[in-house]
Design a protein around this motif. Structure first.
Motif, PDB file in Angstrom:
ATOM      1  N   LYS A 107       5.873  -8.521   1.015  1.00 55.27           N
ATOM      2  CA  LYS A 107       6.274  -7.189   0.529  1.00 55.27           C
ATOM      3  C   LYS A 107       5.557  -6.114   1.341  1.00 55.27           C
ATOM      4  N   ARG A 166       5.464   2.177  -3.482  1.00 58.34           N
ATOM      5  CA  ARG A 166       6.021   3.232  -4.336  1.00 58.34           C
ATOM      6  C   ARG A 166       7.452   3.558  -3.918  1.00 58.34           C
ATOM      7  N   GLN A 223       3.001 -11.055  -2.038  1.00 61.46           N
ATOM      8  CA  GLN A 223       2.748  -9.626  -1.816  1.00 61.46           C
ATOM      9  C   GLN A 223       2.513  -9.309  -0.337  1.00 61.46           C
ATOM     10  N   TRP A 256       7.168  -3.201   3.773  1.00 65.24           N
ATOM     11  CA  TRP A 256       6.836  -1.791   3.529  1.00 65.24           C
ATOM     12  C   TRP A 256       6.239  -1.152   4.789  1.00 65.24           C
ATOM     13  N   ALA A 299       1.725   3.164  -1.071  1.00 64.22           N
ATOM     14  CA  ALA A 299       1.681   1.929  -1.854  1.00 64.22           C
ATOM     15  C   ALA A 299       0.442   2.013  -2.731  1.00 64.22           C
ATOM     16  N   GLU A 352      -2.994  -6.031  -8.337  1.00 63.65           N
ATOM     17  CA  GLU A 352      -1.548  -6.056  -8.124  1.00 63.65           C
ATOM     18  C   GLU A 352      -1.210  -4.974  -7.104  1.00 63.65           C
ATOM     19  N   TRP A 353      -0.531  -5.364  -6.024  1.00 60.28           N
ATOM     20  CA  TRP A 353      -0.134  -4.404  -4.989  1.00 60.28           C
ATOM     21  C   TRP A 353       1.343  -4.086  -5.165  1.00 60.28           C
ATOM     22  N   ARG A 354       1.723  -2.827  -5.044  1.00 58.28           N
ATOM     23  CA  ARG A 354       3.155  -2.507  -5.098  1.00 58.28           C
ATOM     24  C   ARG A 354       3.445  -1.277  -4.245  1.00 58.28           C
TER      25      ARG A 354
END
Ligand code: FES
Ligand SMILES: [Fe+2]
Length: 447
Positions: free
Chosen positions: A422, A302, A419, A426, A310, A298-300
Motif C-alpha cells: 500500500k 489519506r 501495508q 501511495w 499518509a 496501523e499505516w493508511r
C-alpha cells in the motif's frame, strides 16, 4: 659602554619581584586560615562544577550529528586499521543496488534549518545532486537559487554578498534578485541587462524553523503545502534539540519504514540500553532483555484532497518481564507529508510536542535525515532530551540496515506485510515522467 656594563651588572644582581610574590603566596597558602577557607569552599566549587556539567547534559538541547562514516558500519572488521572511508568505499563498490525507483521524488524537501541562515548571509547546500545558494535578504526573507553564476560559473555561495534582496556574485559583481532570479545589475556593462540573464530560482518556503524547496521534475508549481505548527511559530513550545544523520540508500527506503510493522516487532524490540549497533542489540543479555519495547500501529494513506499525506497511528510501550509490567505507554500520530516530511505528534500526561523528520536526497543514494524536537514547557527538558536520544538510537539501528541493503523491487512478502505494498502504491504518486532515473554506469553508493 660604561652605561651598558652598569645596567647588566645591576640586572644580574637584582632579585626578580616574582620571587617575592611567590614567597608571599606560599606563606599565605600555608597559613592555617587559608587552608581552612579552601576546605570550606571546596564542596561549593565541586557543587558548581557538577551543576554546570548536569546543566549541559540535561538542559542544553541535544545536537547529535552522525555523517556518512560515523554510523552504521558495525559490519566492518575492527582489526582493519585502514581509514574508515576507504573501508566503506571498498564494501560499497560491489554492493547490489536493485531495480530502483526514480531517485528524486517530487515534493517539498528541507534544505537547511532557519537558524543557519542569518540576515544578509548566504550559505551553500547540496541537494538533489545540485549546489544551491540559500540567502536571507535584509527584510528577513529566505531565497534559494542555483549557486553557479550563469555568467562565468562562480559559486555565488562561496564569497557572494547579500545586497538588499539580491545576491552579488563574488567574481565580476553581477547582482541577482532572490525574488525571481533575474539579473538586476552588471557593474561594468554600459548596456541594459540582457533579458536572458537569470539564475535558476527555486520555489521555497520557510516554515516550522526550516527552509524547504519544491522539487518537481516536470517544472510544476507546488501542488500542496507544508502544515504550519502554530505552537512552534508562536514560540509556545520549547526547542529540545536535533539529530542529523546521513544514510547511503534510496530515499524511499526511509519512509517505507513507517509502513513496515514487522520490522518494529523485531529490529526495535531490544531495549534501547543495548545500543544502536545490531550486534549488541541482538546479543543475549539476560539482565537487559528483561525490558523490551513493544509497538503496535496501523499505516493508511489519506484521501483527496490530502492524498499526498499518509498517517501512522502507533502505540509504543516499554514493558518488563515479558509484558507483565509497563514502564510507559505512549500513542503517537505520525503524518507523512509528501515524500520527505514527517510530523510526529504526541500528547501525554507530561505534555505535548512534535518531532519533525525531514529526509532530503543529497545525491541519488545518499540522504540526510534531520529530526527536530519541540515540546510544551511542561515536558521536563532532560526527559525530552532523553526521548530524542532514544529515538536517535532506534533510527541508527535502521541506518545499519539501510547502509547495506539492496532495494527489493519485488519483495517476497507475507499477508502481514500488506501495508508495504500500500505504501509503495501511495509513494509512486511522487514520481513522474521526467523523474531522474538512477544511472548505473555513472552513479554508485560512493560519496
Ligand atoms: S561569474 Fe558571476 S559575475 Fe562573473
Ligand atoms: Fe525503523
Amino acid at each position: 659602554m660604561t652605561i651598558i656594563v652598569s645596567l647588566v651588572s645591576y640586572l644580574t644582581t637584582m632579585s626578580w619581584p616574582g620571587d617575592r610574590w611567590t614567597l608571599a603566596a606560599r606563606d599565605a597558602l600555608s597559613a592555617p586560615w587559608t587552608v581552612e577557607l579552601l576546605w570550606t569552599l571546596l564542596p561549593y566549587a565541586l557543587g558548581l562544577l557538577l551543576a554546570a556539567v548536569l546543566y549541559r547534559h540535561a538542559f542544553i538541547p541535544l545536537d547529535r550529528v552522525r555523517r556518512v562514516t560515523e554510523i552504521g558500519w558495525g559490519c566492518i572488521a575492527a582489526d582493519d586499521k585502514r581509514p574508515i572511508a576507504e573501508r566503506i568505499r571498498e564494501i560499497q563498490r560491489p554492493r547490489k543496488i536493485g531495480q530502483l525507483p526514480p531517485v528524486y521524488p517530487n515534493g517539498w524537501f528541507a534544505v537547511t534549518e532557519s537558524r543557519k541562515v542569518k540576515v544578509e548571509q548566504v550559505i551553500q547546500v547540496q541537494v538533489f545532486g545540485e549546489t544551491l545558494a540559500v540567502f536571507r535578504s535584509k527584510d528577513g526573507t529566505a531565497h534559494v537559487t542555483d549557486a553557479y553564476c550563469p555568467h562565468m560559473g562562480a559559486n555565488m555561495a562561496v564569497g557572494g554578498v547579500v545586497k538588499g534582496d539580491c545576491l552579488e556574485c563574488p567574481f565580476h559583481g553581477w547582482l541577482f534578485r532572490g525574488s525571481d532570479g533575474s539579473c538586476a545589475h552588471i557593474p561594468y556593462s554600459s548596456k541594459a541587462v540582457p533579458k536572458t540573464a537569470n539564475v535558476k530560482r527555486w520555489e521555497s518556503r520557510e516554515v516550522n524553523g526550516r527552509i524547504y524547496v519544491w522539487y518537481d521534475a516536470e517544472g510544476r508549481l507546488p501542488q500542496w503545502h507544508i502544515p504550519e505548527i502554530g505552537h512552534i511559530t508562536r514560540g509556545e513550545w520549547s526547542y529540545r534539540g536535533r539529530t542529523y544523520h546521513e544514510v547511503l540508500a534510496h530515499i524511499q527506503e526511509i519512509p517505507e519504514n513507517g509502513a513496515d510493522m514487522a520490522h518494529l516487532g523485531h529490529l526495535h524490540v531490544p531495549n534501547i540500553l543495548k545500543g544502536n549497533d545490531l550486534r549488541d542489540a541482538f546479543a543475549n543479555n539476560q539482565a537487559m532483555d528483561l525490558a523490551e519495547h513493544a509497538w503496535n500501529g496501523e499505516w493508511r494513506a489519506r484521501e483527496s484532497p490530502e492524498s499526498h499525506m499518509a498517517e501512522l497511528v502507533m502505540t509504543h510501550s516499554l514493558s518488563f518481564i515479558g509484558g507483565k509490567f509497563k514502564l510507559f505507554k505512549m500513542t503517537v500520530r505520525a503524518e507523512q507529508i509528501g515524500p520527505g516530511i514527517v510530523h510526529l505528534h504526541f500528547d501525554t500526561g507530561l505534555g505535548a510536542g512534535i518531532l519533525i523528520q525531514t529526509v532530503t536526497p543529497i545525491e541519488p543514494l545518499r540522504q540526510k535525515i534531520v529530526h527536530e524536537f519541540y515540546t510544551s514547557s511542561t515536558f521536563f527538558a532532560p526527559y525530552a532530551k532523553f526521548v530524542l536520544l532514544c529515538e536517535a538510537y532506534h533510527l541508527e539501528r535502521d541506518i545499519m540496515i539501510w547502509n547495506s541493503k539492496v532495494y527489493q523491487s519485488q519483495p517476497l512478502l507475507v499477508a502481514e506485510d500488506r501495508q508495504i505494498l500500500k505504501f509503495r502504491r501511495w509513494y509512486n504518486q511522487f514520481y513522474s515522467e521526467n523523474s531522474p532515473k538512477f544511472n548505473f554506469r555513472k552513479e554508485s553508493f560512493e560519496w
